[in-house]
Design a protein around this motif. Structure first.
Motif, PDB file in Angstrom:
ATOM      1  N   LEU A   1      43.282  12.927  -4.167  1.00  0.00           N
ATOM      2  CA  LEU A   1      42.295  13.309  -5.170  1.00  0.00           C
ATOM      3  C   LEU A   1      42.991  13.861  -6.417  1.00  0.00           C
ATOM      4  CD1 LEU A   1      39.582  15.029  -2.932  1.00  0.00           C
ATOM      5  CD2 LEU A   1      39.375  12.831  -4.124  1.00  0.00           C
ATOM      6  N   GLY A   2      44.081  14.608  -6.215  1.00  0.00           N
ATOM      7  CA  GLY A   2      44.835  15.130  -7.345  1.00  0.00           C
ATOM      8  C   GLY A   2      45.481  14.036  -8.167  1.00  0.00           C
ATOM      9  N   LEU A   3      45.958  12.986  -7.496  1.00  0.00           N
ATOM     10  CA  LEU A   3      46.613  11.886  -8.204  1.00  0.00           C
ATOM     11  C   LEU A   3      45.657  11.141  -9.128  1.00  0.00           C
ATOM     12  CD1 LEU A   3      49.044  10.341  -5.560  1.00  0.00           C
ATOM     13  CD2 LEU A   3      49.634  11.013  -7.887  1.00  0.00           C
ATOM     14  N   GLU A   4      44.345  11.261  -8.893  1.00  0.00           N
ATOM     15  CA  GLU A   4      43.377  10.664  -9.809  1.00  0.00           C
ATOM     16  C   GLU A   4      43.316  11.439 -11.127  1.00  0.00           C
ATOM     17  OE1 GLU A   4      39.813   8.452  -7.530  1.00  0.00           O
ATOM     18  OE2 GLU A   4      39.729  10.633  -7.397  1.00  0.00           O
ATOM     19  N   ARG A   5      43.837  12.681 -11.124  1.00  0.00           N
ATOM     20  CA  ARG A   5      43.630  13.574 -12.260  1.00  0.00           C
ATOM     21  C   ARG A   5      44.923  14.114 -12.867  1.00  0.00           C
ATOM     22  NH1 ARG A   5      39.980  13.949  -8.264  1.00  0.00           N
ATOM     23  NH2 ARG A   5      37.768  14.019  -8.822  1.00  0.00           N
TER      24      ARG A   5
ATOM     25  N   LEU B   1      42.668  20.545 -12.955  1.00  0.00           N
ATOM     26  CA  LEU B   1      42.093  20.307 -11.629  1.00  0.00           C
ATOM     27  C   LEU B   1      43.032  19.480 -10.764  1.00  0.00           C
ATOM     28  CD1 LEU B   1      39.821  20.490  -9.597  1.00  0.00           C
ATOM     29  CD2 LEU B   1      38.734  18.519 -10.726  1.00  0.00           C
ATOM     30  N   GLY B   2      43.658  18.460 -11.356  1.00  0.00           N
ATOM     31  CA  GLY B   2      44.559  17.612 -10.575  1.00  0.00           C
ATOM     32  C   GLY B   2      45.742  18.379 -10.039  1.00  0.00           C
ATOM     33  N   ASP B   3      46.382  19.180 -10.897  1.00  0.00           N
ATOM     34  CA  ASP B   3      47.529  19.977 -10.459  1.00  0.00           C
ATOM     35  C   ASP B   3      47.116  21.002  -9.400  1.00  0.00           C
ATOM     36  OD1 ASP B   3      49.137  18.595 -12.183  1.00  0.00           O
ATOM     37  OD2 ASP B   3      49.119  20.123 -13.758  1.00  0.00           O
ATOM     38  N   ALA B   4      45.935  21.608  -9.570  1.00  0.00           N
ATOM     39  CA  ALA B   4      45.462  22.600  -8.600  1.00  0.00           C
ATOM     40  C   ALA B   4      45.220  21.960  -7.234  1.00  0.00           C
ATOM     41  CB  ALA B   4      44.183  23.260  -9.112  1.00  0.00           C
ATOM     42  N   LEU B   5      44.659  20.766  -7.221  1.00  0.00           N
ATOM     43  CA  LEU B   5      44.431  20.071  -5.951  1.00  0.00           C
ATOM     44  C   LEU B   5      45.754  19.761  -5.259  1.00  0.00           C
ATOM     45  CD1 LEU B   5      41.591  17.600  -7.023  1.00  0.00           C
ATOM     46  CD2 LEU B   5      41.366  19.522  -5.438  1.00  0.00           C
ATOM     47  N   VAL B   6      46.752  19.341  -6.036  1.00  0.00           N
ATOM     48  CA  VAL B   6      48.049  19.024  -5.442  1.00  0.00           C
ATOM     49  C   VAL B   6      48.731  20.299  -4.941  1.00  0.00           C
ATOM     50  CG1 VAL B   6      50.304  17.967  -5.831  1.00  0.00           C
ATOM     51  CG2 VAL B   6      48.283  16.972  -6.889  1.00  0.00           C
ATOM     52  N   LEU B   7      48.532  21.419  -5.625  1.00  0.00           N
ATOM     53  CA  LEU B   7      49.091  22.685  -5.147  1.00  0.00           C
ATOM     54  C   LEU B   7      48.496  23.059  -3.785  1.00  0.00           C
ATOM     55  CD1 LEU B   7      50.869  25.153  -5.608  1.00  0.00           C
ATOM     56  CD2 LEU B   7      48.977  26.176  -6.888  1.00  0.00           C
TER      57      LEU B   7
END
Length: 291
Positions: free
Chosen positions: A84-88, A143-149
């Motif tokens: 999901l993070g990679l989408e953002r 949001l993308g970076d936060a999801l990957v974190l």
């Protein structure tokens, strides 16, 4: 070659493949819904592993099934959040932020199992936080970076859980269970959301083949086997070469370019990752008590 050394070399190869998959997955999820892609990827990998290790899977105890379910829950959370993070966010950002699991792993061990960690681990956490701030552009986490974190936290928990369970249960059987958990959850979620589409296009199929057969089935078997010969922190350090490969392939295949500030942040994260394992090894051994 000693089994431990062979396993470590295998981990480096798997880290390179995982770095490549950041770019491949990013392209694939532009054409196929995230949960459908993950469901196909992990269901296929689980089926392959289950066939190969069918006898060991049938012999797996109830405790082994529970262990596999726990590992599968963390694995599922990690990959759902990462994809999901990679989408953002960019593949390079996702790769470096995912690498923070090396720093988070000893912290989770301390919080959940009261493992002792020293000052280098805490210092690495602070340095990596600064690097993350710089990598994200100093405007706060998107949001993308936060999801990957959050994905990095889930992968850290997966490594800690694997270390706790792999010595008591067959690694092939454990792998089949956790891959199955991830595949079934994602397929169910895709079906419930109306996103269960058929894969179409060469980019999607090539991403599914590489991620399911090499990155998942082979990759996680190598990781599970390696953790019989190396502690969690060392496994995490070796796998930390994944962000470097992700950045390399993001530049070569995806045409991504980081700013000077972002590269500085990536460098700080890399230093923190390496320091977690290297600094404690530089300390002189304690003298043995006399007598």
């Amino acid at each position: 070659m000693r089994p431990g050394r062979a396993a470590e070399l295998g981990l480096v190869g798997i880290a390179a493949v995982w770095g490549l998959t950041f770019v491949m997955v990013q392209d694939a999820v532009e054409r196929l819904p995230v949960m459908a892609f993950l469901g196909y990827r992990f269901a296929a990998a689980a089926l392959l592993v289950a066939v190969i290790f069918r006898r060991r899977l049938r012999a797996l105890s109830r405790a082994g099934w529970r262990a596999g379910l726990v590992m599968g829950a963390f694995l599922t959370a990690g990959y759902v959040l990462q994809t999901l993070g990679l989408e953002r966010t960019s593949a390079s950002n996702a790769g470096f932020i995912t690498g923070l699991f090396v720093v988070v792993t000893p912290l989770i061990g301390a919080l959940l199992f009261r493992d002792r960690i020293g000052a280098p681990a805490w210092a690495a956490a602070l340095v990596s936080a600064l690097g993350l701030y710089m990598l994200s552009g100093t405007d706060g986490l998107g949001l993308g970076d936060a999801l990957v974190l959050l994905c990095a936290v889930a992968f850290s928990a997966h490594i800690v859980a694997t270390a706790r369970f792999v010595g008591d249960h067959d690694p092939g059987a454990l792998l089949a269970v956790q891959l199955g958990v991830c595949g079934l959850f994602c397929l169910a979620a895709a079906g419930a959301g109306g996103d269960l589409e058929s894969p179409r296009g060469g980019a999607v199929w090539s991403a599914l083949i590489v991620t399911s057969l090499v990155a998942s089935a082979l990759g996680f078997f190598v990781q599970t086997y390696a953790q019989r010969h190396a502690p969690p922190a060392r496994t995490a350090l070796i796998l930390a070469s994944e962000p470097a490969f992700a950045g390399l392939f993001g530049w070569l295949a995806g045409g991504e370019h980081l700013s000077a500030l972002a590269w500085s942040g990536a460098a700080l994260i890399t230093v923190a990752i390496v320091a977690v394992e290297v600094v404690p090894r530089l300390r002189p051994p304690r003298p043995l008590p006399e007598g």
